[in-house]
Write an enzyme that holds these catalytic residues in place. Structure first.
Site, PDB file in Angstrom:
ATOM      1  N   GLU A  75      89.415  10.670 -59.640  1.00  0.00           N
ATOM      2  CA  GLU A  75      89.763  11.730 -58.689  1.00  0.00           C
ATOM      3  C   GLU A  75      90.847  11.325 -57.697  1.00  0.00           C
ATOM      4  O   GLU A  75      91.314  12.151 -56.915  1.00  0.00           O
ATOM      5  CB  GLU A  75      88.502  12.178 -57.944  1.00  0.00           C
ATOM      6  CG  GLU A  75      87.517  12.913 -58.857  1.00  0.00           C
ATOM      7  CD  GLU A  75      86.276  13.401 -58.149  1.00  0.00           C
ATOM      8  OE1 GLU A  75      85.940  12.831 -57.094  1.00  0.00           O
ATOM      9  OE2 GLU A  75      85.643  14.334 -58.653  1.00  0.00           O
ATOM     10  N   GLU A 108      74.857  -3.294 -70.877  1.00  0.00           N
ATOM     11  CA  GLU A 108      74.729  -3.713 -69.482  1.00  0.00           C
ATOM     12  C   GLU A 108      74.112  -5.105 -69.361  1.00  0.00           C
ATOM     13  O   GLU A 108      74.185  -5.740 -68.312  1.00  0.00           O
ATOM     14  CB  GLU A 108      73.907  -2.707 -68.686  1.00  0.00           C
ATOM     15  CG  GLU A 108      72.437  -2.650 -68.995  1.00  0.00           C
ATOM     16  CD  GLU A 108      71.723  -1.664 -68.083  1.00  0.00           C
ATOM     17  OE1 GLU A 108      70.900  -2.116 -67.281  1.00  0.00           O
ATOM     18  OE2 GLU A 108      71.998  -0.457 -68.174  1.00  0.00           O
TER      19      GLU A 108
END
Length: 297
Positions: A80, A111
């Site tokens: 963004e 992960e």
């Protein structure tokens, strides 16, 4: 020892035995605790922002590393910055364990790979700031990235909801927003995720402000990629300068659609070329450019 985010919340033990409205009230009451937890770590967050500003001004970049919810929030924040602040694509880079595929669905074991984190950190240099996001404070992928970053001399930050995070020794700055046990035990997409979103909002927005990508509280470095944003550009110019829509449209056209030179032109009466030159000399910071042109802003 069970981490705070994995513990059962005594306030929500009966959450499955109450009505819909009461469930939502429980969730909302827990969410209300997040802002205070983030407020308590603002001094550490400020250190991270200043380190990010220093890194970028010295030719470095900011890197986010995370897995699961943490990684997805990091990707969202970085993505963004282009439409909002016209930040270059490689200024703030988000690395998500498992890559693009893991953004849409969980990918097993990624992960848990320190090697994966270290591999994704291969592009990090000693000029960079590296931010690892791990709600539990123990994600191996983040550990690998922080270790690799440390090895090349980068400044490291850990964002977590565990005040006793095992990864804390790998970070120069630890931002531990103590959000406590989740509404549903271990579901860190809830309060811990909200805290991470607030921390990333605060970090990247303040970083952009300090780098001169706003003027007052206006987005003056935005890119108009659609009709809504083009309309917003005109409103920003009108609000900042008091000029009418026709004058703002003409100034934008003369500035090739760039808001900053149009703004400085309208506020000072200087030709667009002179406004652009003043901005370049000011490193893109509108307030300094206006001062150079002696604007009665």
């Amino acid at each position: 020892m069970i981490t705070p985010t994995e513990q059962r919340n005594p306030r929500t033990l009966a959450i499955d035995a109450v009505g819909t409205t009461e469930i939502l009230r429980m969730v909302n009451a827990e969410d209300a605790r997040v802002a205070g937890a983030v407020g308590a770590v603002i001094p550490e967050l400020a250190q991270a922002v200043d380190a990010g500003v220093e890194a970028i001004r010295n030719g470095g970049r900011v890197h986010y590393f995370g897995a699961g919810t943490s990684g997805r929030l990091a990707v969202l924040d970085a993505a963004e910055l282009l439409p909002t602040f016209h930040a270059p694509d490689d200024l703030v880079v988000a690395h998500h364990a498992g890559g693009i595929e893991a953004l849409l669905r969980a990918v097993e074991n990624v992960e848990d790979s320190e090697e994966g984190g270290a591999a994704d950190a291969a592009s990090v240099t000693g000029h960079d700031l590296v931010i690892g996001l791990a709600a539990s404070g123990s994600t191996p992928y983040v550990a690998g990235a922080l270790r690799a970053a440390r090895a090349v001399g980068a400044t490291t930050v850990l964002v977590t909801s565990n005040p006793s995070a095992p990864l804390a020794p790998l970070a120069d700055i630890v931002i531990a927003a103590d959000t406590g046990p989740e509404v549903i035990a271990g579901s860190t997409r809830l309060k811990a995720g909200t805290a991470q979103k607030l921390i990333l909002n605060g970090f990247s927005t303040t970083l952009m402000i300090k780098l001169g990508r706003t003027w007052s509280n206006l987005m003056v470095d935005m890119v108009a990629t659609n009709q809504k944003l083009r309309g917003r550009m005109l409103r920003i110019l009108a609000e900042a300068t008091g000029a009418d829509e026709a004058a703002c449209s003409a100034a934008l056209a003369e500035a090739d659609g760039e808001l900053k030179p149009a703004l400085v032109h309208l506020l000072t009466g200087s030709p667009v070329a002179r406004a652009r030159e003043a901005l370049e000399q000011a490193g893109g910071r509108v307030a300094i450019a206006l001062g150079r042109l002696s604007a009665p802003a």
